[in-house]
Design a protein around this motif. Structure first.
Motif: not given
Length: 376
Positions: A212, A248-250, A195, A2, A214, A244-245, A237-239
């Motif tokens: 975050w 660990s996406p959302a 985000t 990040q 779902d 977030l990473s 699907r955001e990283t």
């Protein structure tokens, strides 16, 4: 990995003046841009692009932050700003919706210069125990006064979960930054936003933590409910962002933000040079924030987007081999929609001159729905 947002010094700068070596033909020596509040994703990215323009073209750019949609658009419409870094309020302004359904507004003749793909979701304080949209029931959800761009997305997300504002404790804050800070300050439990707002990184580092909610891509009925509120979203699907990473996406929704917006009558040559500069200075700003790399012109310069593209932008995109016949057909249809709504607005203003505000709003909604039905 990040990347952090721009340093506070760059974000807070009202006037960015950086020595360069040359001007692009048609690019103004000085410009004023409007954007979201200081600390927002839109302001951070506008600052980074302004810095790149300054270094490459010796352009002096003043960034005017505003926490409301009206505050970002009014300077553009009055000629006090050249460009505006907007979100979904650009769609509302051309459609005559929400704040722009008032008599003094109506459909505005706006054009997109470019707009990068972005994501939007529901960050919550991890200690609030909110894991699904249903868990928002009865919780404190931060909204932003005078910001339909943010609020309609939040309403749409609630609709996805079968909820409305009546099912949550909607807490209204006077500005976007205040709403984003409210979670770490324990004045709200959840909000709706992009985000990478700086306040979310602060939340992630706070005692409350960040989570975050779902928004599952495979919930077809949920997406139907959402798009009945605002038909401009798709699954993503955001990283990238706070908490977030890749590991660990959302799941959340995708739309365009920021959108660089001009008036339709701004010079084609100037807008052409603006988009050219946006493209050619990409390497100078692409690492400035965690998501700004999505301004690559072949992503940011194509439809669908909230409003029609400016002819000057299209000329540059055609030269680069990006713009095609399908995109042109999309743009012409979007222009036809705007023209039809503008005509219907004029007729509604004439017919409803003696109506009170509530009756006029009902008349305009009827006229607008009739136009949209004919265009389908």
């Amino acid at each position: 990995m990040q990347r952090k947002t721009l340093t506070a010094g760059l974000i807070a700068a009202a006037l960015i003046t950086v020595g360069g070596t040359a001007h692009a033909d048609g690019l103004p020596d000085t410009m004023t841009w409007t954007a979201y509040d200081v600390g927002s994703q839109g302001h951070s990215e506008a600052s980074a692009i302004a810095d790149a323009f300054g270094r490459a073209h010796d352009s002096r750019i003043r960034i005017q932050p505003a926490g409301s949609a009206i505050g970002r658009l009014q300077p553009l419409l009055s000629g006090r700003a050249d460009y505006a870094y907007l979100a979904t309020e650009s769609f509302f302004a051309t459609e005559g919706l929400h704040d722009f359904a008032e008599r003094r507004w109506g459909p505005q003749d706006l054009r997109a210069v470019a707009g990068r793909p972005s994501t939007f979701g529901v960050p919550t304080a991890a200690d609030a125990g909110i894991r699904t949209l249903e868990d928002l029931r009865g919780k404190r959800v931060a909204y932003v006064a005078g910001n339909p761009s943010v609020n309609v997305k939040c309403d749409a997300i609630l609709a996805f979960g079968g909820l409305t504002r009546d099912d949550v404790e909607a807490v209204m804050f006077p500005a976007h930054a205040a709403a984003m800070s409210s979670l770490a300050e324990n004045r709200a439990d959840a909000t709706c936003t992009t985000t990478t707002a700086s306040q979310l990184y602060e939340l992630a580092e706070s005692a409350r933590g960040i989570h975050w909610v779902d928004i599952p891509a495979d919930d077809e009925e949920g997406w139907r409910r959402m798009n009945r509120v605002a038909p401009v979203f798709q699954p993503f699907r955001e990283t990238i962002g706070a908490g977030l990473s890749e590991a660990s996406p959302a799941n959340m929704l995708a739309y365009r933000y920021p959108i660089i917006v001009s008036l339709a009558d701004r010079s084609d040559d100037e807008v052409y040079e603006f988009v050219k500069a946006l493209d050619e200075t990409y390497d100078l700003y692409k690492d400035a924030t965690s998501a700004i790399h999505r301004w690559a012109i072949d992503d940011a310069g194509v439809p669908p987007i909230d409003i029609p593209f400016h002819a000057g932008a299209i000329r540059y995109l055609e030269e680069q081999g990006i713009w095609n016949e399908e995109m042109q057909a999309w743009n012409e249809a979007r222009l036809a929609r705007l023209e039809a709504l503008s005509e219907a607005w004029s007729q509604a203003r004439e017919e409803g001159g003696d109506l009170d505000d509530e009756a006029f709003a009902a008349l305009w909604d009827e006229r607008r729905q009739a136009v949209l039905a004919e265009l389908q």
